[in-house]
Design an enzyme around this catalytic site. Structure first.
Site, PDB file in Angstrom:
ATOM      1  N   GLY A 123      68.551  90.994 -50.537  1.00 61.87           N
ATOM      2  CA  GLY A 123      69.836  91.365 -49.962  1.00 61.87           C
ATOM      3  C   GLY A 123      70.619  92.359 -50.806  1.00 61.87           C
ATOM      4  O   GLY A 123      70.553  92.338 -52.034  1.00 61.87           O
ATOM      5  N   GLN A 124      71.387  93.187 -50.139  1.00 62.10           N
ATOM      6  CA  GLN A 124      72.245  94.158 -50.813  1.00 62.10           C
ATOM      7  C   GLN A 124      73.346  93.477 -51.628  1.00 62.10           C
ATOM      8  O   GLN A 124      73.856  94.044 -52.588  1.00 62.10           O
ATOM      9  CB  GLN A 124      72.888  95.091 -49.774  1.00 62.10           C
ATOM     10  CG  GLN A 124      73.827  96.140 -50.356  1.00 62.10           C
ATOM     11  CD  GLN A 124      74.718  96.757 -49.303  1.00 62.10           C
ATOM     12  OE1 GLN A 124      74.290  96.977 -48.173  1.00 62.10           O
ATOM     13  NE2 GLN A 124      75.980  97.029 -49.646  1.00 62.10           N
ATOM     14  N   GLN A 163      67.144  81.504 -64.913  1.00 60.09           N
ATOM     15  CA  GLN A 163      68.161  82.528 -64.669  1.00 60.09           C
ATOM     16  C   GLN A 163      69.586  81.985 -64.727  1.00 60.09           C
ATOM     17  O   GLN A 163      70.537  82.693 -64.429  1.00 60.09           O
ATOM     18  CB  GLN A 163      67.914  83.233 -63.331  1.00 60.09           C
ATOM     19  CG  GLN A 163      68.163  82.414 -62.090  1.00 60.09           C
ATOM     20  CD  GLN A 163      67.656  83.108 -60.840  1.00 60.09           C
ATOM     21  OE1 GLN A 163      66.455  83.267 -60.650  1.00 60.09           O
ATOM     22  NE2 GLN A 163      68.581  83.534 -59.979  1.00 60.09           N
ATOM     23  N   ARG A 172      77.257  79.961 -52.741  1.00 60.86           N
ATOM     24  CA  ARG A 172      78.346  79.417 -53.551  1.00 60.86           C
ATOM     25  C   ARG A 172      79.638  79.201 -52.753  1.00 60.86           C
ATOM     26  O   ARG A 172      80.556  78.549 -53.254  1.00 60.86           O
ATOM     27  CB  ARG A 172      78.629  80.341 -54.739  1.00 60.86           C
ATOM     28  CG  ARG A 172      77.471  80.437 -55.711  1.00 60.86           C
ATOM     29  CD  ARG A 172      77.706  81.481 -56.781  1.00 60.86           C
ATOM     30  NE  ARG A 172      76.511  81.671 -57.610  1.00 60.86           N
ATOM     31  CZ  ARG A 172      76.246  81.009 -58.721  1.00 60.86           C
ATOM     32  NH1 ARG A 172      77.086  80.096 -59.144  1.00 60.86           N
ATOM     33  NH2 ARG A 172      75.150  81.240 -59.403  1.00 60.86           N
ATOM     34  N   ALA A 190      69.820  76.608 -50.092  1.00 54.03           N
ATOM     35  CA  ALA A 190      71.199  76.585 -49.575  1.00 54.03           C
ATOM     36  C   ALA A 190      71.368  77.764 -48.630  1.00 54.03           C
ATOM     37  O   ALA A 190      72.279  78.579 -48.760  1.00 54.03           O
ATOM     38  CB  ALA A 190      72.222  76.613 -50.712  1.00 54.03           C
ATOM     39  N   HIS A 215      70.578  84.914 -45.610  1.00 55.09           N
ATOM     40  CA  HIS A 215      69.149  84.676 -45.855  1.00 55.09           C
ATOM     41  C   HIS A 215      68.345  84.793 -44.559  1.00 55.09           C
ATOM     42  O   HIS A 215      67.270  85.387 -44.525  1.00 55.09           O
ATOM     43  CB  HIS A 215      68.911  83.267 -46.412  1.00 55.09           C
ATOM     44  CG  HIS A 215      69.508  83.009 -47.753  1.00 55.09           C
ATOM     45  ND1 HIS A 215      70.539  82.111 -47.930  1.00 55.09           N
ATOM     46  CD2 HIS A 215      69.219  83.507 -48.977  1.00 55.09           C
ATOM     47  CE1 HIS A 215      70.854  82.060 -49.221  1.00 55.09           C
ATOM     48  NE2 HIS A 215      70.069  82.896 -49.875  1.00 55.09           N
ATOM     49  N   ASN A 236      73.325  82.511 -43.036  1.00 53.57           N
ATOM     50  CA  ASN A 236      72.874  83.558 -42.108  1.00 53.57           C
ATOM     51  C   ASN A 236      72.436  84.836 -42.816  1.00 53.57           C
ATOM     52  O   ASN A 236      71.676  85.622 -42.269  1.00 53.57           O
ATOM     53  CB  ASN A 236      73.964  83.871 -41.080  1.00 53.57           C
ATOM     54  CG  ASN A 236      74.084  82.775 -40.033  1.00 53.57           C
ATOM     55  OD1 ASN A 236      73.164  81.966 -39.884  1.00 53.57           O
ATOM     56  ND2 ASN A 236      75.195  82.723 -39.332  1.00 53.57           N
ATOM     57  N   GLN A 276      70.492  93.132 -58.822  1.00 53.36           N
ATOM     58  CA  GLN A 276      69.221  92.405 -58.835  1.00 53.36           C
ATOM     59  C   GLN A 276      68.130  93.208 -58.122  1.00 53.36           C
ATOM     60  O   GLN A 276      66.987  93.279 -58.587  1.00 53.36           O
ATOM     61  CB  GLN A 276      69.398  91.048 -58.155  1.00 53.36           C
ATOM     62  CG  GLN A 276      68.120  90.241 -58.021  1.00 53.36           C
ATOM     63  CD  GLN A 276      68.396  88.854 -57.490  1.00 53.36           C
ATOM     64  OE1 GLN A 276      68.692  87.946 -58.249  1.00 53.36           O
ATOM     65  NE2 GLN A 276      68.307  88.681 -56.177  1.00 53.36           N
ATOM     66  N   MET A 300      78.609  86.415 -47.215  1.00 51.11           N
ATOM     67  CA  MET A 300      77.961  85.108 -47.202  1.00 51.11           C
ATOM     68  C   MET A 300      77.287  84.836 -48.541  1.00 51.11           C
ATOM     69  O   MET A 300      76.636  85.703 -49.105  1.00 51.11           O
ATOM     70  CB  MET A 300      76.946  85.039 -46.067  1.00 51.11           C
ATOM     71  CG  MET A 300      77.595  85.061 -44.709  1.00 51.11           C
ATOM     72  SD  MET A 300      76.400  84.843 -43.370  1.00 51.11           S
ATOM     73  CE  MET A 300      77.512  84.945 -41.963  1.00 51.11           C
TER      74      MET A 300
END
EC number: 6.3.2.1
Length: 276
Positions: A145-146, A59, A185, A30, A35, A33, A151, A182
């Site tokens: 990603g931040q 998870q 979900r 899914a 990703h 931008n 995580q 972004m």
């Protein structure tokens, strides 16, 4: 772009690339931008960029959440090709798990806080699958990603604990023009939900602008009140945290990050901002 669905096929291909430096972006698909910005960063610094798309069942706490997770693989492939991704690894569940595996990694207190409190077991599933993917791809650099700040910390901890030879790269949050972070979900948000969801980034930015290390408790309380006052928003947490441990920050914290999670309508969103 080369596409592989089995461990053996991708391993054979990557092994044949000699000493090529591999950059790896693990995703659940899914793609948006955010990703694609990770792919772009990986492309700039590596010989080969590999993206995985795998909706990891271990998870998810809620089977319904797993069931409704978006899987637009055709669109995802087009997006990856458009940004010049070299390799996609898109395995079925049976290729990653053999059905009766046990996994537990002692990550310490990091696992129990914030997301861990609201999604028990989530990070065991994350570390389990990332460990497997790293073992298959064997990248030099791992891009995450931040937005999933906790995580990133937990995967970094796993890498250290298990002596995995990979360099961790945190990439900045990509936002829509209105400020919403972004997320895959976001497609579940109605037009009203989306408008109300903007309160997350507004409150985070307000806290960043008004930050005072001697007033952290008050800032957190005010932020929770502001989130709860927004129609359709049910906040779960708002913490101004030490960026290394995620306990509440204080004057000695070298890195400080504000993190929040809330349900907006029926959709759970997370966001954060680096303060220091």
């Amino acid at each position: 772009m080369k596409i592989f669905t089995t461990r053996q096929a991708i391993h054979q291909y990557l092994s044949a690339q000699g000493n090529a430096v591999i950059g790896f972006v693990p995703t659940m698909g899914a793609l948006h931008n955010g990703h694609l910005s990770l792919i772009t960063q990986a492309k700039a610094a590596n010989d080969i960029t590999v993206c995985s798309i795998f909706v990891n069942p271990t998870q998810f706490n809620d089977p319904k959440d797993l069931e409704k997770y978006p899987r637009p693989i055709k669109d995802d492939i087009e997006k990856l090709e458009a940004v010049g991704c070299d390799v996609l690894f898109n395995p079925p569940v049976s290729e990653i798990y053999d059905g009766n595996e046990q996994w537990h990694l002692d990550i310490g207190p990091l696992e129990q806080q914030l997301e861990g409190e609201f999604r028990p077991g989530h990070y065991q599933g994350v570390t389990q699958v990332v460990y497997k993917l790293l073992d298959i791809v064997k990248p030099a650099n791992l891009y995450m990603g931040q937005k999933d700040y906790q995580q990133f910390l937990i995967v970094s901890r796993m890498v250290k604990l298990l002596n995995i030879p990979v360099n961790m790269v945190m990439c900045a949050i990509e936002r829509d023009a209105d400020g919403l972070a972004m997320s895959s979900r976001n497609i579940h948000l109605s037009a009203d939900d989306r408008r109300h969801a903007l309160i997350l980034s507004k409150v985070l930015n307000r806290v960043k602008n008004e930050f005072d290390v001697n007033n952290i408790g008050q800032l957190q309380d005010d932020a929770m009140r502001a989130l709860a006052a927004e129609e359709g928003v049910v906040p779960e947490y708002f913490r101004i945290a030490n960026g290394e441990t995620l306990v509440e920050a204080d004057a000695s914290s070298k890195t400080i990050v504000a993190l929040t999670a809330a349900r907006v309508g029926k959709t759970r969103l997370i966001d954060n901002v680096l303060i220091k």
